[in-house]
Each structure stands twice: as C-alpha cells, then as structure tokens.
Design a protein around this motif. Sequence first.
Motif, PDB file in Angstrom:
ATOM      1  N   ASP A 146       0.811  -1.223   0.000  1.00 24.64           N
ATOM      2  CA  ASP A 146       0.000   0.000   0.000  1.00 24.64           C
ATOM      3  C   ASP A 146       0.843   1.272   0.000  1.00 24.64           C
ATOM      4  OD1 ASP A 146      -2.579   1.154  -0.088  1.00 24.64           O
ATOM      5  OD2 ASP A 146      -3.302  -0.286   1.385  1.00 24.64           O
ATOM      6  N   TYR A 149      -0.280   5.599  -2.717  1.00 26.82           N
ATOM      7  CA  TYR A 149      -1.429   6.436  -2.374  1.00 26.82           C
ATOM      8  C   TYR A 149      -1.183   7.917  -2.613  1.00 26.82           C
ATOM      9  CZ  TYR A 149       1.496   6.935   1.757  1.00 26.82           C
ATOM     10  OH  TYR A 149       2.572   7.167   2.575  1.00 26.82           O
ATOM     11  N   ASP A 175      -1.335  -3.944  -3.473  1.00 32.84           N
ATOM     12  CA  ASP A 175      -2.035  -2.677  -3.727  1.00 32.84           C
ATOM     13  C   ASP A 175      -3.524  -2.912  -3.983  1.00 32.84           C
ATOM     14  OD1 ASP A 175      -1.418   0.374  -4.579  1.00 32.84           O
ATOM     15  OD2 ASP A 175      -2.981  -0.461  -5.865  1.00 32.84           O
ATOM     16  N   ARG A 178      -4.779   1.715  -5.751  1.00 33.85           N
ATOM     17  CA  ARG A 178      -4.489   3.120  -5.482  1.00 33.85           C
ATOM     18  C   ARG A 178      -4.228   3.869  -6.787  1.00 33.85           C
ATOM     19  NH1 ARG A 178      -6.816   2.990  -0.701  1.00 33.85           N
ATOM     20  NH2 ARG A 178      -5.617   1.909   0.909  1.00 33.85           N
TER      21      ARG A 178
END
Length: 215
Positions: A146, A149, A175, A178
């Motif tokens: 992650d 972003y 992910d 994003r």
Amino acid sequence: MKTDPEIFIRANTGVMAPPHVPEIRLHLADEAHDLWLKTEDELAEIGLPPPFWAFAWAGGQGLARYILDHPQTVAGKRVIDFATGSGLVAIAAKMAGATKVIAADIDPWTKTAVRLNTGLNKVDVDFSDADLIGTHVDTDILLAGDVFYDSDFAAAIVPWFETLSRQGITVFVGDPGRAYLPRKRLEFCAAYQVPVTRALEDSEVKKTTVWRFTA
C-alpha cells in the motif's frame, strides 16, 4: 509534555487479528476516526505523522497473505519490508521462513509498534528508521504494501524499485487499486478480496492485488 509511544499505543489500540491474515495478531485501532483525531490533537505539536501503524491496510494484508500462502517466496532469504507501518508484512515474512527481516519506516513511532507486534507473534525482526529511497539495500527481497497512495511518494519510489529490480532484488507490492499504481511496470501474482475499515476506505472490501515489480 512528552508522550510515551508504548503507553499511547497500548491505551489506544486493541490486540486483534487482521481479517485476511488471522494467523497474525497486531495492536490495531478499533475506531479509525477517533484515533486519527486523537493523534492530531495530542501528537501533531511534536511533528508526528498520522498513525499509519495502527491499521492493517488492504495492500499489506494482501501481501502478507500471499507470503504466508507462498512461503517459498521469502524462505531462506533476506527481506526488507519497506514502509512497514504495523510490521504486518515483516512478521509474515519471518513466519514464512525468511532468514533476516528488516522492517523499515521513517515514522518514529513505528519502531515501538513493530516491537510490540513482533512480540505478540514471537518473531525476531530488525528495524530501520533510515530513509531508504534511492539507496542501495543489501537484501534479496523488498516488500511494499500500500505505497502508491500519494503522487509525490510514488514518483520517488517507482524509479528506485526499477533500479532494485535491475540489480536482481525481487520487489513485491500489494495494492488495492491506489491511484498512482504503475501498472505497466508490474507482473501479476495474485488477487484477494480483503475486508477493510469503511472509515479508512470507500468500501468494506477491497480487491487487492499482489504484483512483482519489473525493470
């Protein structure tokens, strides 16, 4: 007045298992909104970032699930969990048989969160607070859950990931779709439906994909 990280974390989180990785227990926030406001009120004055360490983000859950389901990915290898947050992915890598795992994050409170969480799971993980972006890292595998972003952050890490891949370091990312995910540079590994907190996301389940970064 100085706030003690361990006292704050223990007082504002509970021990629970992320829904997609029930093998692992973490100190996690029950109410995302409340903790976010609390850290803004109490800790912003000393320059601390938001408490990313208090949540099991979808990308990290997906990546941790992939590692636990495919232990040969990291078994017997040196691993860095970049932007580790809670330490979820680092813990999964150690449980899957990695010989050495470094959880890396520049958030000063993450070190305490990782120490508490590795203790819960009885695994030995090292910690680094160095800013690794753009540097040479002595590892076999780099894991990143992650991390796409933010546009500026993505712009900084994508060329670094490319360089690491060319150097023979395997880079895996998790992910949940994003905005700044560099899809053209990724090779599909697996996809999961990951339960998440609606207070943090736009739904209760996020399709999360694990990718291998390509040079």
